[in-house]
Design an enzyme around this catalytic site. Structure first.
Site, PDB file in Angstrom:
ATOM      1  CG  ASP A 108      -1.964   1.095   1.187  1.00 29.11           C
ATOM      2  OD1 ASP A 108      -2.010   1.843   0.192  1.00 29.11           O
ATOM      3  OD2 ASP A 108      -2.744   1.202   2.145  1.00 29.11           O
ATOM      4  CG  ASP A 317      -3.870   4.549  -3.721  1.00 30.06           C
ATOM      5  OD1 ASP A 317      -2.953   4.278  -2.932  1.00 30.06           O
ATOM      6  OD2 ASP A 317      -5.013   4.080  -3.619  1.00 30.06           O
TER       7      ASP A 317
END
Length: 438
Positions: A108, A317
Site C-alpha cells: 500500500d 495510488d
C-alpha cells in the site's frame, strides 16, 4: 482493554530474553518481488466460482470503498490514520522472523506502517495460517517507549505500557482499529532460504487487536506500508535502495504476476519515459501527489483549474483501481469522451460505475487518452480506462468525487506502465511496458 494490556506485558517480559539480531548477509543494489492481485489464482483470497464480470465489479466496489477511506469527513486527507484497512488490490509475499514464517500482506503506497497479526491475540481477523508468534522468533526484539522507532509514531497514535513497551493504535476511516506492540524483526523478500534478501532490523507492528471485517473478500491480516512516512518499508530501507522503487501492473485478466522493484532495478529508462514532479504535503504526509494539468483525447483537451496553493492536486495510488476526478472536471471529461468517441451514456450503469456506453462492434479502436501531468504526457490505451461488462457494454474506470475530496490516479490507469517513485530525485516516471514480460 485490561486483557489487551496484559498480553502486552507477557510479550514484553518474554522479549527481554530474545537473542540479538543477525547482520545482513548481502550487499544490496536492487531486488524484485512479485505482486499478487487479490483475485489471482495465486492469492489466498481467490474464489474460482466468480465470473470475470463479477471480479471486475468486486474490484470496483473495493476501489470506491477505499477512496472514501482516503478522505476525512471534511474532505481532507487523513493525518492520523492508515487510509485503508483491507480494500486494496495487490498482495506482497514476505517472510518474517527466525525461523522465517511466510506471510501475505497488502502492498500500500498510501500507508506508512508494516504490520502483521500476532499471537497472543485479543481479537484478530481469522486467517488460514497460524498467527506470527514473536516468542518463537530468535530475532524479535520489542521497542521501548523512549526509542526512536516509537517516537516516529504520531503522539496520538502511541502510548506506553507498564513495562515501557511501545504500543500503537491506528484508527481507520470506517472506525475499525488495530492496536499492537512495536517491534524489530528480520524480514526477508524473495525465495525462502539462502536466496532471500534479508533485512534484519526492520521496525514493524505486531498487531494484537484487529476489529476489521471478517468478510472474505475484504479482510486484512497484514499490510506493508510503502508511503512517505518514516516507518514505511521505503523509508526504512532508505539509502540501501537509493530511496527508489517501482511497480509494473499486469492487465486484470492476465495469468502473470505484477512486479515491484527496489533500488537500481527500479530505475526506468529508454524510449517513451516521461517524468513529473513528486509532491509530498504536510497535510497528507504518507501520500504521494502529482500535479494534473488536464486530459486530452485525440486533438481535444480539458484543463483542470490550478491555483498557487493547489500544486499537487491528485494522489497516485497503488490500491485504488478507479481514477477519481473532482465533479466539475469529471463532467467536462465525460462530455469530451462522448463528443470524441461519438457515444451516449447508459441511463442506468451498473454500480459502482458512473459512465458506461454501448459499443456494438461498430468501433474497434478509440483515440488515445493522455493525462497531462506537469512536464509529463502519460498516454494510456482505452483498455486502461474501460472494461467490457458484457458483449456490448463498456464501463469507465473513472468516477467523480466532491469538490472537497482529493482526486486519485488509480492503478487501472497505470496497467502496463513501469511506474518509478524516486523520492531522492523528487519525481515519478512512467515507461510504457509489457508488464507480463517485464
Amino acid at each position: 482493554m485490561s486483557g489487551f494490556v496484559l498480553h502486552f506485558l507477557v510479550l514484553c517480559s518474554l522479549s527481554n530474553s530474545i537473542a540479538s539480531m543477525a547482520l545482513a548477509t548481502k550487499t544490496l543494489s536492487g531486488f524484485t518481488i512479485d505482486l499478487i492481485h487479490r483475485d489471482s489464482s495465486l492469492s489466498p483470497y481467490y474464489k474460482p466460482s466468480l465470473t470475470p464480470s463479477q471480479r471486475i465489479s468486486n474490484a470496483a466496489l473495493r476501489s470506491i470503498a477505499r477512496s472514501k477511506r482516503l478522505q476525512n469527513n471534511d474532505g481532507s486527507p487523513k493525518t492520523i490514520t492508515i487510509p485503508d484497512q483491507a480494500i486494496t488490490e495487490y498482495l506482497m509475499r514476505f517472510y518474517i522472523g527466525t525461523p522465517p514464517v511466510e506471510r501475505f500482506a497488502i502492498a500500500d503506497t498510501g500507508s506508512d506502517l508494516i504490520w502483521v497479526q500476532c499471537s497472543p491475540c485479543v481479537k484478530c481477523v481469522p486467517q488460514n495460517t497460524p498467527l506470527y508468534d514473536p516468542t518463537k522468533s530468535s530475532s524479535f526484539k520489542g521497542v521501548k517507549c523512549d526509542s526512536q522507532p516509537c517516537t516516529l509514531l504520531p503522539p496520538n497514535q502511541r502510548f506506553c505500557g507498564n513495562l515501557s513497551q511501545c504500543i500503537y493504535t491506528y484508527v481507520y476511516g470506517d472506525h475499525s482499529m488495530i492496536q499492537g506492540l512495536m517491534g524489530v524483526e528480520t524480514i526477508s523478500f524473495g525465495s525462502k532460504g539462502n536466496g532471500a534478501i534479508k533485512f534484519p532490523k526492520l521496525t514493524f507492528g505486531c498487531t494484537l487487536f484487529n476489529n476489521d471485517t471478517e468478510d472474505e473478500s475484504k479482510k486484512n491480516t497484514g499490510l506493508v506500508g510503502l508511503g512517505v512516512g518514516p516507518l514505511s518499508l521505503i523509508s526504512q530501507l532508505g539509502n540501501q535502495i537509493g530511496r527508489k522503487f517501482s511497480y509494473c501492473f499486469v492487465p486484470f485478466e492476465s495469468n502473470s504476476t505484477s512486479k515491484m522493484k527496489f533500488g537500481d532495478e527500479a530505475i526506468v529508462k529508454g524510449k517513451g519515459v516521461v517524468s513529473t514532479p513528486l509532491i509530498v504535503k504536510s497535510i497528507g504526509p504518507s501520500y504521494y501527489y502529482l500535479n494534473l494539468e488536464g486530459i486530452s483525447i485525440g486533438s481535444k483537451k480539458v484543463k483542470t483549474i490550478i491555483n498557487q496553493n493547489d500544486f499537487g492536486n491528485i494522489l497516485i495510488d497503488s490500491g485504488t483501481s478507479f481514477t477519481l476526478l473532482k465533479q466539475s472536471f469529471y463532467n467536462k471529461f465525460v462530455t469530451l469522451v462522448k463528443e470524441v468517441y461519438g457515444v451516449e451514456g447508459e441511463k442506468n450503469p451498473p454500480a459502482p460505475f458512473d459512465f458506461c456506453f454501448k459499443n456494438k462492434g461498430s468501433r474497434k479502436s478509440f483515440p488515445e487518452i493522455v493525462f497531462l501531468f506537469t512536464e509529463a504526457r502519460v498516454r494510456v490505451n482505452a483498455s486502461n480506462l474501460f472494461s467490457a461488462m458484457d458483449k456490448y457494454l463498456l464501463c469507465m474506470w473513472v468516477v467523480p468525487v466532491s469538490e472537497d475530496d482529493d482526486p486519485i490516479f488509480g492503478n487501472h490507469a497505470q496497467v502496463d506502465f513501469q511506474v518509478e517513485y524516486d523520492l531522492q530525485g523528487g519525481k515519478v516516471s512512467f515507461a510504457p511496458t509489457d508488464c507480463a514480460k517485464d
